[in-house]
Scaffold this motif. Structure first.
Motif, short mmCIF file in Angstrom:
data_model
loop_
_atom_site.label_atom_id
_atom_site.label_comp_id
_atom_site.label_asym_id
_atom_site.label_seq_id
_atom_site.Cartn_x
_atom_site.Cartn_y
_atom_site.Cartn_z
N ALA A 106 44.26 45.10 50.59
CA ALA A 106 42.74 44.64 50.08
C ALA A 106 43.20 44.32 48.32
CB ALA A 106 42.14 45.80 50.08
N GLY A 107 44.03 45.14 47.89
CA GLY A 107 44.49 45.06 46.42
C GLY A 107 45.00 43.87 46.10
N ASN A 108 45.88 43.32 46.91
CA ASN A 108 46.64 42.06 46.79
C ASN A 108 45.65 41.04 47.10
OD1 ASN A 108 49.71 42.38 46.02
ND2 ASN A 108 49.34 44.04 47.58
N ALA A 109 44.90 41.16 48.00
CA ALA A 109 43.82 40.12 48.31
C ALA A 109 42.93 39.86 47.31
CB ALA A 109 42.91 40.52 49.61
N TRP A 110 42.53 40.80 46.49
CA TRP A 110 41.71 40.86 45.44
C TRP A 110 42.31 40.26 43.93
CZ3 TRP A 110 36.80 40.89 46.16
CH2 TRP A 110 36.02 41.80 46.77
N LEU A 111 43.66 40.40 44.25
CA LEU A 111 44.54 39.66 43.26
C LEU A 111 44.45 38.25 43.29
CD1 LEU A 111 47.53 41.95 42.43
CD2 LEU A 111 45.58 41.69 40.93
N ALA A 119 40.69 44.65 42.43
CA ALA A 119 42.02 44.96 42.93
C ALA A 119 42.63 46.27 42.48
CB ALA A 119 43.14 43.95 42.24
N ARG A 120 42.25 46.63 41.25
CA ARG A 120 42.47 47.91 40.50
C ARG A 120 42.09 48.94 41.23
NH1 ARG A 120 39.59 50.14 36.71
NH2 ARG A 120 38.90 47.92 35.91
N ALA A 121 40.82 48.94 41.61
CA ALA A 121 40.18 50.01 42.35
C ALA A 121 40.76 50.31 43.72
CB ALA A 121 38.48 49.64 42.48
N SER A 122 41.19 49.16 44.30
CA SER A 122 41.92 49.09 45.75
C SER A 122 43.14 50.03 45.74
CB SER A 122 42.05 47.81 46.37
OG SER A 122 40.81 47.30 46.82
N PHE A 123 43.87 49.46 44.62
CA PHE A 123 45.18 50.17 44.52
C PHE A 123 45.20 51.54 44.11
CE2 PHE A 123 46.60 45.68 43.49
CZ PHE A 123 47.30 45.41 44.62
N THR A 124 44.18 51.80 43.13
CA THR A 124 43.95 53.48 42.97
C THR A 124 43.63 54.08 44.14
OG1 THR A 124 43.18 52.65 40.62
CG2 THR A 124 42.35 54.79 41.50
N ARG A 125 42.84 53.57 45.00
CA ARG A 125 42.33 54.28 46.16
C ARG A 125 44.18 54.56 46.87
NH1 ARG A 125 37.36 51.98 49.07
NH2 ARG A 125 37.35 54.01 50.28
N ALA A 126 44.64 53.51 47.10
CA ALA A 126 45.89 53.64 47.88
C ALA A 126 46.96 54.62 47.10
CB ALA A 126 46.71 52.24 47.69
N ILE A 127 47.01 54.53 45.98
CA ILE A 127 47.71 55.71 45.03
C ILE A 127 47.21 57.04 45.52
CG2 ILE A 127 48.36 56.36 42.63
CD1 ILE A 127 48.43 53.45 41.76
N VAL A 142 53.37 49.26 40.48
CA VAL A 142 53.42 47.97 39.88
C VAL A 142 52.49 47.13 40.15
CG1 VAL A 142 54.99 45.88 40.30
CG2 VAL A 142 56.13 47.96 40.02
N ASP A 143 52.03 47.06 41.46
CA ASP A 143 50.76 46.29 41.79
C ASP A 143 49.38 46.51 40.98
OD1 ASP A 143 52.00 44.70 43.67
OD2 ASP A 143 51.26 45.86 45.44
N ARG A 144 49.13 47.88 40.74
CA ARG A 144 48.20 48.02 39.96
C ARG A 144 48.55 47.59 38.55
NH1 ARG A 144 45.62 54.12 39.15
NH2 ARG A 144 47.49 54.45 38.11
N ALA A 145 49.51 47.68 38.17
CA ALA A 145 49.95 47.44 36.66
C ALA A 145 49.47 45.75 36.49
CB ALA A 145 51.24 47.70 36.19
N ARG A 146 49.73 44.85 37.74
CA ARG A 146 49.49 43.53 37.66
C ARG A 146 48.04 43.36 37.40
NH1 ARG A 146 50.98 42.24 42.99
NH2 ARG A 146 50.40 40.28 42.68
N ALA A 147 47.35 44.14 38.10
CA ALA A 147 45.69 44.25 37.98
C ALA A 147 45.44 44.09 36.48
CB ALA A 147 45.12 45.18 38.83
N TYR A 148 46.18 45.45 35.97
CA TYR A 148 45.62 45.83 34.56
C TYR A 148 46.13 44.60 33.67
CZ TYR A 148 44.71 50.78 35.00
OH TYR A 148 44.09 51.96 35.82
N ALA A 149 47.30 44.00 33.81
CA ALA A 149 47.66 42.89 33.09
C ALA A 149 46.61 41.68 33.18
CB ALA A 149 49.26 42.58 33.51
N MET A 150 46.08 41.51 34.36
CA MET A 150 45.22 40.42 34.39
C MET A 150 43.78 40.77 33.60
SD MET A 150 43.88 38.52 38.12
CE MET A 150 45.67 38.41 38.79
#
Length: 231
Positions: A106-111, A119-127, A142-150
């Motif tokens: 889901a996070g990657n789809a949101w990205l 995306a960040r919310a989805s990655f946080t749930r995964a973490i 790394v994926d959540r960092a990409r969301a933060y960077a965006m």
């Protein structure tokens, strides 16, 4: 073999992890899921129709997952991401790996849909779901960092990337992304060290080119005293 599109949404080699079903049905579910995902690159609309027909037959999580992935392949990012988030919430809480995989997808789809906060919310749930398994955490961080960077939240991006590197040192991608995050915070010397190491560790020509580009940006930023706009 994983399809090109599937690789965007299957960061943990999900082709090897079918949704658990009772008894001997698990193998059949795994095979059908693999076939459905393989169809996405060739004909995403057909893959969606096949997945929904399968879901109507047996209410399989694998069917709904493939349908969501097929939506993303049609650039219907929000629809696909919402379905993946919903599936992650619906799966048995004991199935932590599957839940984390769905939230990650889901996070990657949101990205892909340029929705970094979602995306960040989805990655946080995964973490949060997989926190006890450090082998899975680096990719998610790394994926959540990409969301933060965006979102241009460079400090939190750096924190996630540093944590990922603590767990998996010498990760060229994490080093390259951290170099960018540090550059945007004017930490030019640290950024240059990361970019240089990412270039040294790069395993493919594409990785080397990407690392060299970041290294060039960092050095230009260091020369001018201002971060390079990487947009």
């Amino acid at each position: 073999m994983m399809t090109a599109f599937a690789s965007l949404l299957l960061p943990f080699a999900l082709m090897q992890t079918a949704t658990p079903d009772a008894g001997g049905a698990a193998a059949r579910t795994a095979e059908r899921f693999s076939q459905c995902v393989a169809m996405i690159d060739d004909d995403a609309e057909r893959a969606y129709e096949e997945a929904m027909a399968w879901a109507a037959e047996v209410q399989s999580v694998g069917a709904y997952r493939c349908a969501a992935m097929a939506l993303v392949a049609q650039n219907r990012y929000a629809e696909g991401a919402r379905r993946l988030d919903s599936l992650g919430s619906a799966v048995n809480p004991a199935e932590t790996a599957t839940r984390a995989e769905l939230f990650s997808q889901a996070g990657n789809a949101w990205l892909l849909g340029r929705e970094p906060a979602r995306a960040r919310a989805s990655f946080t749930r995964a973490i949060s779901t997989i926190e006890s398994d450090p082998t899975q955490l680096p990719d998610l961080l790394v994926d959540r960092a990409r969301a933060y960077a965006m979102e241009e939240d460079w400090r939190h991006a750096e924190e996630d990337l540093s944590r990922a590197l603590d767990l998996r040192p010498n990760d060229a991608l994490a080093l390259r992304l951290r170099a960018s995050a540090r550059m945007h915070q004017n930490s030019f010397d640290l950024a240059e060290a990361d970019a240089q190491q990412a270039f040294t560790l790069a395993a493919t020509e594409d990785d080397r080119v990407s690392a060299a580009l970041v290294l060039g940006h960092v050095r230009e930023s260091k020369r001018t005293g201002a971060p390079v706009d990487e947009q």
